[in-house]
Write a protein that holds these residues in place. Structure first.
Motif, PDB file in Angstrom:
ATOM      1  N   GLY A  82       0.804  -1.222   0.000  1.00  0.00           N
ATOM      2  CA  GLY A  82       0.000   0.000   0.000  1.00  0.00           C
ATOM      3  C   GLY A  82       0.834   1.268   0.000  1.00  0.00           C
ATOM      4  N   GLN A  83       2.183   1.147   0.073  1.00  0.00           N
ATOM      5  CA  GLN A  83       3.071   2.306   0.116  1.00  0.00           C
ATOM      6  C   GLN A  83       3.759   2.506  -1.233  1.00  0.00           C
ATOM      7  N   GLN A  84       4.242   3.721  -1.434  1.00  0.00           N
ATOM      8  CA  GLN A  84       4.995   4.055  -2.632  1.00  0.00           C
ATOM      9  C   GLN A  84       6.429   3.539  -2.475  1.00  0.00           C
ATOM     10  N   VAL A  85       6.896   2.722  -3.389  1.00  0.00           N
ATOM     11  CA  VAL A  85       8.218   2.110  -3.301  1.00  0.00           C
ATOM     12  C   VAL A  85       8.901   2.165  -4.665  1.00  0.00           C
ATOM     13  N   THR A  86      10.194   1.880  -4.649  1.00  0.00           N
ATOM     14  CA  THR A  86      10.958   1.689  -5.880  1.00  0.00           C
ATOM     15  C   THR A  86      11.572   0.296  -5.839  1.00  0.00           C
ATOM     16  N   VAL A  87      11.540  -0.419  -6.930  1.00  0.00           N
ATOM     17  CA  VAL A  87      12.184  -1.734  -7.014  1.00  0.00           C
ATOM     18  C   VAL A  87      13.224  -1.681  -8.119  1.00  0.00           C
ATOM     19  N   GLU A  88      14.406  -2.241  -7.815  1.00  0.00           N
ATOM     20  CA  GLU A  88      15.503  -2.261  -8.782  1.00  0.00           C
ATOM     21  C   GLU A  88      15.922  -3.693  -9.052  1.00  0.00           C
ATOM     22  N   ASN A  89      16.138  -4.016 -10.316  1.00  0.00           N
ATOM     23  CA  ASN A  89      16.554  -5.358 -10.694  1.00  0.00           C
ATOM     24  C   ASN A  89      17.973  -5.628 -10.220  1.00  0.00           C
ATOM     25  N   LYS A  90      18.215  -6.830  -9.686  1.00  0.00           N
ATOM     26  CA  LYS A  90      19.519  -7.190  -9.152  1.00  0.00           C
ATOM     27  C   LYS A  90      20.550  -7.466 -10.238  1.00  0.00           C
ATOM     28  N   HIS A  91      20.102  -7.746 -11.457  1.00  0.00           N
ATOM     29  CA  HIS A  91      21.012  -8.237 -12.475  1.00  0.00           C
ATOM     30  C   HIS A  91      21.204  -7.280 -13.652  1.00  0.00           C
ATOM     31  N   TYR A 127      15.452  -5.618  -5.722  1.00  0.00           N
ATOM     32  CA  TYR A 127      15.655  -4.984  -4.421  1.00  0.00           C
ATOM     33  C   TYR A 127      14.487  -4.052  -4.145  1.00  0.00           C
ATOM     34  N   LEU A 128      14.093  -3.970  -2.897  1.00  0.00           N
ATOM     35  CA  LEU A 128      13.022  -3.068  -2.491  1.00  0.00           C
ATOM     36  C   LEU A 128      13.625  -1.820  -1.859  1.00  0.00           C
ATOM     37  N   ILE A 129      13.245  -0.648  -2.362  1.00  0.00           N
ATOM     38  CA  ILE A 129      13.685   0.634  -1.794  1.00  0.00           C
ATOM     39  C   ILE A 129      12.445   1.386  -1.351  1.00  0.00           C
ATOM     40  N   PRO A 130      12.140   1.411  -0.046  1.00  0.00           N
ATOM     41  CA  PRO A 130      10.933   2.102   0.411  1.00  0.00           C
ATOM     42  C   PRO A 130      11.051   3.611   0.224  1.00  0.00           C
ATOM     43  N   SER A 131       9.920   4.260   0.163  1.00  0.00           N
ATOM     44  CA  SER A 131       9.895   5.711   0.101  1.00  0.00           C
ATOM     45  C   SER A 131      10.346   6.281   1.430  1.00  0.00           C
ATOM     46  N   TYR A 132      11.247   7.284   1.412  1.00  0.00           N
ATOM     47  CA  TYR A 132      11.794   7.863   2.640  1.00  0.00           C
ATOM     48  C   TYR A 132      10.694   8.440   3.519  1.00  0.00           C
TER      49      TYR A 132
END
Length: 410
Positions: A82-91, A127-132
């Motif tokens: 339910g939160q705003q996040v950024t996901v980055e591919n590991k490869h 990778y999961l990068i949550p919103s600050y």
């Protein structure tokens, strides 16, 4: 158990580097795994080092409830649904930003609403990068008492033990490598290095800190050693090596030793394998544990065998095997035996050859099957119920042979 005072002092660790402005000096009992910190905390401040969960101990008589917000473990993606996040591919260079909608544990995937489109992606590839904005709550700041104690993995130390042999003298050097894994510098004041060879850090180190607060020497208690550390400045993410002890002792004895075991059915020559063994006496207390050993030649250090000192107290005789000896070779021969069973009277012959241009002392331990009732021969004496010791000195570049008799019984 009553502590034994040891009469050597740790030199002051003077610093020429200005201490970090963001933190006042800390007092700590520094262990080889972590540290027990005692810190004065100003209003609206937090502990200088990371606090091991469950280790915080207020040292004030009365204190208000302390609420410590747990750091979010973002390996648990469910906390960000339910939160705003950024996901980055590991490869590869691929990322999405959007609203985390759901997790599908059965298929190890997650759903993300990004750019008004719902995408389903494999969770193990990102990778999961949550919103600050959702990970920091500025409205709730933990209020700490003015004085607290806590454990931290940011600060620890490793003992470094060395023996150097040169010109009939052994130098024993004990050093400490202080480890600061924090992202900022640490200024220490009136602290203690704590070493326990058998047990990990325990709560009683706080009692050790109190006991050492007015001391300027090391202390041995219950097989543990504590060293006063007056002051030290540790750079961020650094290892700092400092000297603790340097002792020099004359080498009391330099022998070439060999150990051999014989039974009745051994008739062939038994080769003797010699080791170079040094004996010296400590002038003051030092660290027990594993030591690196070196021979010093023309200012260079030649590595030798590592050794272990179970006891390293003042006036304690220390015996160290430095390396295999090629100066003396020899063998042991059974000349005669009255019986293949006990009781028996045996005659043994020792043949030795000194290959060096200096006279060499030797000590041979010969263990036999049976109980020794009588020993006769030059340089031979009974050592234990079933063994004899042959000691002597062989001239340079000479060969030496002699016999001895033993009587064995059951």
């Amino acid at each position: 158990m009553k502590g034994l005072t040891v009469y050597f002092c740790l030199p002051l660790l003077l610093t020429s580097i200005q201490a970090s402005a963001q933190a006042s000096p800390l007092r700590a009992v520094i262990d080889t795994n972590n540290s027990q910190i005692v810190e004065n905390i100003s209003a609206n401040q937090t502990p200088s080092l990371s606090v091991t969960p469950g280790s915080l101990l207020p040292l004030t008589a009365n204190f208000s409830p302390i609420t410590q917000v747990r750091a979010a473990d973002y390996r648990d993606w469910s906390s960000q649904i339910g939160q705003q996040v950024t996901v980055e591919n590991k490869h590869r260079e691929l990322s999405y930003t959007g609203k985390l909608l759901a997790l599908e544990p059965q298929s190890d995937t997650f759903s993300l609403l990004a750019d008004k489109k719902t995408v389903t992606l494999p969770i193990n590839d990102f990778y999961l990068i949550p919103s600050y904005a959702h990970t920091t709550d500025k409205s709730t700041k933990t209020q700490y008492p003015s004085v607290v104690s806590y454990q931290s993995n940011d600060l620890s130390w490793s003992p470094k033990r060395t023996l150097i042999f040169t010109d009939g003298v052994v130098s024993l050097i004990n050093s400490a490598e202080l480890h600061n894994v924090a992202t900022h510098a640490i200024q220490l004041k009136n602290s203690v290095l704590h070493y326990s060879p058998a047990t990990p850090m325990r709560a009683k180190v706080e009692q050790t800190a109190l006991r050492m607060s007015d001391s300027s020497s090391a202390d041995y208690t219950d097989n543990e050693v504590t060293f006063p550390l007056k002051s030290a400045h540790l750079k961020a993410n650094s290892d700092t090596l400092v000297k603790l002890i340097r002792l020099q002792s004359p080498i009391d004895k330099n022998e070439h030793t060999a150990t051999v075991y014989t039974a009745f059915n051994r008739t062939a020559d038994i080769p003797l394998s010699f080791e170079n063994t040094l004996t010296f006496t400590l002038s003051a207390d030092a660290f027990p544990g594993h030591y690196q050993t070196f021979w010093q030649r023309d200012g260079l250090l030649i590595p030798s065998n590592n050794t272990h000192l179970d006891i390293a107290r003042a006036k304690q005789p220390i015996q160290v095997v430095t390396n295999k000896s090629l100066d003396i070779t020899g063998h042991l021969s059974l000349v005669s035996s009255t019986s293949q069973k006990l009781p028996s009277q045996q005659t043994w012959k020792v043949t030795l050859q000194n290959h060096s241009n200096q006279a060499k002392s030797y000590a041979i331990s010969h263990t036999m099957r049976g109980v020794i009732s009588h020993v006769e021969g030059p340089n031979v004496s009974q050592k234990t119920a079933s063994s004899v010791q042959i000691k002597g000195k062989i001239p340079a570049l000479k060969t030496q042979s002699f016999q001895y008799q033993v009587e064995l019984k059951e």
